[in-house]
Design a protein around this motif. Sequence first.
Motif, PDB file in Angstrom:
ATOM      1  N   PRO A 117     -13.280   9.636 -21.047  1.00  0.00           N
ATOM      2  CA  PRO A 117     -14.025   8.592 -21.030  1.00  0.00           C
ATOM      3  C   PRO A 117     -15.453   8.887 -20.357  1.00  0.00           C
ATOM      4  N   THR A 118     -16.272   9.585 -20.890  1.00  0.00           N
ATOM      5  CA  THR A 118     -17.612   9.678 -20.534  1.00  0.00           C
ATOM      6  C   THR A 118     -18.625   8.431 -20.417  1.00  0.00           C
ATOM      7  N   ASP A 119     -18.118   7.512 -20.919  1.00  0.00           N
ATOM      8  CA  ASP A 119     -18.787   6.079 -20.966  1.00  0.00           C
ATOM      9  C   ASP A 119     -18.885   5.575 -19.511  1.00  0.00           C
ATOM     10  N   ILE A 120     -18.005   6.070 -18.687  1.00  0.00           N
ATOM     11  CA  ILE A 120     -18.168   5.244 -17.208  1.00  0.00           C
ATOM     12  C   ILE A 120     -19.494   5.545 -16.834  1.00  0.00           C
ATOM     13  N   LEU A 121     -20.115   6.788 -17.265  1.00  0.00           N
ATOM     14  CA  LEU A 121     -21.343   7.105 -16.608  1.00  0.00           C
ATOM     15  C   LEU A 121     -22.401   5.844 -17.015  1.00  0.00           C
ATOM     16  N   TYR A 122     -22.023   5.159 -18.018  1.00  0.00           N
ATOM     17  CA  TYR A 122     -23.207   3.910 -18.195  1.00  0.00           C
ATOM     18  C   TYR A 122     -23.292   3.274 -17.180  1.00  0.00           C
ATOM     19  N   PHE A 123     -22.329   3.131 -16.188  1.00  0.00           N
ATOM     20  CA  PHE A 123     -22.531   2.221 -14.821  1.00  0.00           C
ATOM     21  C   PHE A 123     -23.565   2.684 -13.896  1.00  0.00           C
ATOM     22  N   ILE A 124     -24.180   4.083 -14.180  1.00  0.00           N
ATOM     23  CA  ILE A 124     -25.214   4.576 -13.489  1.00  0.00           C
ATOM     24  C   ILE A 124     -26.333   4.169 -13.937  1.00  0.00           C
ATOM     25  N   PRO A 125     -27.160   3.566 -13.394  1.00  0.00           N
ATOM     26  CA  PRO A 125     -28.534   2.900 -13.798  1.00  0.00           C
ATOM     27  C   PRO A 125     -29.356   3.848 -14.637  1.00  0.00           C
ATOM     28  N   LYS A 126     -29.630   4.937 -14.433  1.00  0.00           N
ATOM     29  CA  LYS A 126     -30.230   5.950 -14.993  1.00  0.00           C
ATOM     30  C   LYS A 126     -29.776   6.502 -16.372  1.00  0.00           C
ATOM     31  N   LEU A 127     -28.527   6.727 -16.436  1.00  0.00           N
ATOM     32  CA  LEU A 127     -27.686   6.900 -17.395  1.00  0.00           C
ATOM     33  C   LEU A 127     -27.224   5.489 -18.332  1.00  0.00           C
ATOM     34  N   ARG A 128     -27.857   4.547 -18.307  1.00  0.00           N
ATOM     35  CA  ARG A 128     -27.214   3.182 -18.975  1.00  0.00           C
ATOM     36  C   ARG A 128     -27.592   3.517 -20.273  1.00  0.00           C
ATOM     37  N   PHE A 129     -26.662   3.461 -21.049  1.00  0.00           N
ATOM     38  CA  PHE A 129     -26.327   3.540 -22.615  1.00  0.00           C
ATOM     39  C   PHE A 129     -27.157   4.772 -22.982  1.00  0.00           C
ATOM     40  N   VAL A 130     -27.159   5.891 -22.209  1.00  0.00           N
ATOM     41  CA  VAL A 130     -27.688   7.113 -22.858  1.00  0.00           C
ATOM     42  C   VAL A 130     -26.618   7.824 -23.652  1.00  0.00           C
ATOM     43  N   TRP A 148     -30.920  17.742 -36.432  1.00  0.00           N
ATOM     44  CA  TRP A 148     -30.678  18.026 -35.032  1.00  0.00           C
ATOM     45  C   TRP A 148     -32.222  18.757 -34.406  1.00  0.00           C
ATOM     46  N   ASN A 149     -32.749  19.484 -35.475  1.00  0.00           N
ATOM     47  CA  ASN A 149     -34.152  20.066 -34.903  1.00  0.00           C
ATOM     48  C   ASN A 149     -35.090  19.066 -34.979  1.00  0.00           C
ATOM     49  N   SER A 150     -35.196  18.081 -35.925  1.00  0.00           N
ATOM     50  CA  SER A 150     -35.923  16.982 -35.814  1.00  0.00           C
ATOM     51  C   SER A 150     -35.842  16.234 -34.564  1.00  0.00           C
ATOM     52  N   CYS A 151     -34.763  15.951 -34.293  1.00  0.00           N
ATOM     53  CA  CYS A 151     -34.430  15.073 -32.876  1.00  0.00           C
ATOM     54  C   CYS A 151     -35.299  16.017 -31.731  1.00  0.00           C
ATOM     55  N   ALA A 152     -34.769  17.279 -31.409  1.00  0.00           N
ATOM     56  CA  ALA A 152     -35.371  18.264 -30.681  1.00  0.00           C
ATOM     57  C   ALA A 152     -36.586  18.149 -30.606  1.00  0.00           C
ATOM     58  N   TYR A 153     -37.315  18.262 -31.816  1.00  0.00           N
ATOM     59  CA  TYR A 153     -38.927  18.133 -31.926  1.00  0.00           C
ATOM     60  C   TYR A 153     -39.282  16.919 -31.406  1.00  0.00           C
ATOM     61  N   LEU A 154     -38.781  15.669 -31.675  1.00  0.00           N
ATOM     62  CA  LEU A 154     -39.384  14.723 -31.010  1.00  0.00           C
ATOM     63  C   LEU A 154     -39.094  14.509 -29.641  1.00  0.00           C
ATOM     64  N   LEU A 155     -37.955  15.048 -28.990  1.00  0.00           N
ATOM     65  CA  LEU A 155     -37.754  14.872 -27.652  1.00  0.00           C
ATOM     66  C   LEU A 155     -38.916  15.696 -27.001  1.00  0.00           C
ATOM     67  N   LEU A 156     -39.212  16.743 -27.539  1.00  0.00           N
ATOM     68  CA  LEU A 156     -40.157  17.565 -26.765  1.00  0.00           C
ATOM     69  C   LEU A 156     -41.617  17.068 -26.801  1.00  0.00           C
ATOM     70  N   ILE A 185     -26.123  10.554 -25.139  1.00  0.00           N
ATOM     71  CA  ILE A 185     -25.960  11.933 -25.225  1.00  0.00           C
ATOM     72  C   ILE A 185     -24.818  12.375 -24.197  1.00  0.00           C
ATOM     73  N   ILE A 186     -24.545  11.448 -23.306  1.00  0.00           N
ATOM     74  CA  ILE A 186     -23.395  11.520 -22.267  1.00  0.00           C
ATOM     75  C   ILE A 186     -21.972  11.642 -23.172  1.00  0.00           C
ATOM     76  N   ARG A 241     -29.873   8.910 -31.645  1.00  0.00           N
ATOM     77  CA  ARG A 241     -29.919   7.574 -30.624  1.00  0.00           C
ATOM     78  C   ARG A 241     -30.513   8.208 -29.431  1.00  0.00           C
ATOM     79  N   PHE A 242     -30.429   9.247 -28.959  1.00  0.00           N
ATOM     80  CA  PHE A 242     -30.942   9.954 -27.844  1.00  0.00           C
ATOM     81  C   PHE A 242     -32.313  10.166 -27.558  1.00  0.00           C
TER      82      PHE A 242
END
Length: 598
Positions: free
Chosen positions: A138-151, A197-205, A153-154, A68-69
């Motif tokens: 509950p790290t999902d409370i960070l969703y309230f930060i606009p830059k971390l909205r539904f990210v 995991w490596n496929s996701c890392a390659y796509l992020l890079l 990886i948190i 998802r990330f």
Amino acid sequence: MFLKKRVFRRSEIKTEQEDVLISKETNIRDDDYKHTGFVLDPHSTLYHLWLCIISVAIAYNVMIIPARFAIVVFDHSYRVIWISLDYVFDLIYLIDLFFQSRTGYLSHGLFVQNHLVLSANYFSSQKFKYLDIPSIFPTDILYFIPKLRFVSIIRCNRFLRIYRLLQFRSLTETRIRFQNAFRMFTLICLVISMIHWNSCAYLLLCRYLGFGTDRWVLPASAQFDTLPMLYTYCFYWSTLLLSTIGDVPLPVKRIEYIFVLFDYMIGVIIFAAIIGSLGSMISDTSQSSQHLREKMDEIKRFMKFRNVERNLEKKVVKWLDYLYTNREVLNEEIILNTYLSTELRKEFAIKVHLNTLQQVALFNDCETGLLIELVTKLKPIFFGPEDYVCRKGDIGKEMYIIKRGQLGVVSDDGKTTFVVLKEGAVFGEISILNIPGSKNANRRTANVKSLGYADLYSLSKDDLWAALDEYPIARTKLIEKGKSILRKDNLLDESIADKRHNEQEQLIPLNERINKLISDETNLRTKITNFLELYVENLRTFKQNLSKVEYYYGARKPSICVIPPPPTPPPPIKQFNIMPKFPHKPTISLLPFDEDRQ
């Protein structure tokens, strides 16, 4: 000086801590083992099922959160589904805390079932403090930060519960029958997870560097491809890199070189792990067969050295091949007697042989305890084609139960088969009872030959009578049943006198009677020795007391006793001096008269 004090202080603190641990370990309370509420047995099916459920939740977080990330389209298209599954599996994480606080354990060999003790032990453990609590934060409370909205990886703190997945793998491996297949499956799952995991890392890079900026990253048209096509290319690229096959575009930038080098190192480790795991599985599978093959080669070399004839050598080779193909039967007795406790061996023997032994007419009305003792004394024995199990006229020392194969009751020349005995048949039980008056005198009445390869279980006469010594009533019943069977076949001589005496004589084997006589003789000698020692001691005491009384009343008078001089070696004998010379003369001393002196 300061360092010395500090070192000694640490040793004192450590010693105090060890003493506290020992005192806690040795402190046994009966209330800890009382069942006070819901307690989960770590060896039960319910616990295994719950581990499977929590493993699904962990696998979801481990596989879906990185995807998802990295793949934004994948996250946006199914966001409602992902958020719903997130909180469903978070609820499972919370329930897992309750199950872990109610999971019993062994203490001092006993199962702790007090839920208060279990909860206190779990909530004070480091696993709860450093793994379980952070994993449900509950790290999902960070969703309230606009830059971390539904990210997604948190939510990576959910990975801390992965030890439960390892527990499920270990427990399943011990329960399943096909361990090597399950190990292969878990290895494949691990490799696929690493590639994912490596496929996701390659796509992020690629997204960070920009699609189409050089030949190493994805082309610019890839961002417009469908989701399956984009993930398939990344997965293919990651597989080539981690499997050390290569054949991928050369990196251009420094970060690309670092990523490729890191992937190659990880790929080498994965390749070594795969080869090592496969090698260990193959060696575990072929270890027993290789050991048997080495024994077969030794026997073949021995037969060649002794110039064994060809027909006998072929027969031996066929027999060894049969043992090789049925090696699970070869080590049965060793495995049962080595790796299982006495009670487990009894339970195993009961499940396998008790029903067969109860079907024997001679044992169908015996006590269950006697049958259990008998089935634990059964020993496996193997016969090849044309091998005689027993011959007519042989003294019966065992009874047999056919487990696999067929036996034939044949004529004296072995060419005519009268009866075929199949699996579950029992024979030879009458000859091991030592029934007085039997016309066969405990000898075999027929020739029994193996028609093919046969696996049998044998019960020896000594083991039977050792068990019957503890069950005298069953012993009498067995002898009466044996007599009735012999009467039907007109094989019992009723004219034998004093049958009861003969029966009692037969109850004890010859070696036991000899041992009993030796023991009685030893006890008798010990008693005689003790009696003589006591007699001599009392006689000596009586004489001493009598002498004191005589001296007191003057009944004894001094007596003359000639004390000879101490012996000296004689001088060498000369030719004409025959009589030796005594340099000392005997001395005369007055001593009290003692009638005991001779």
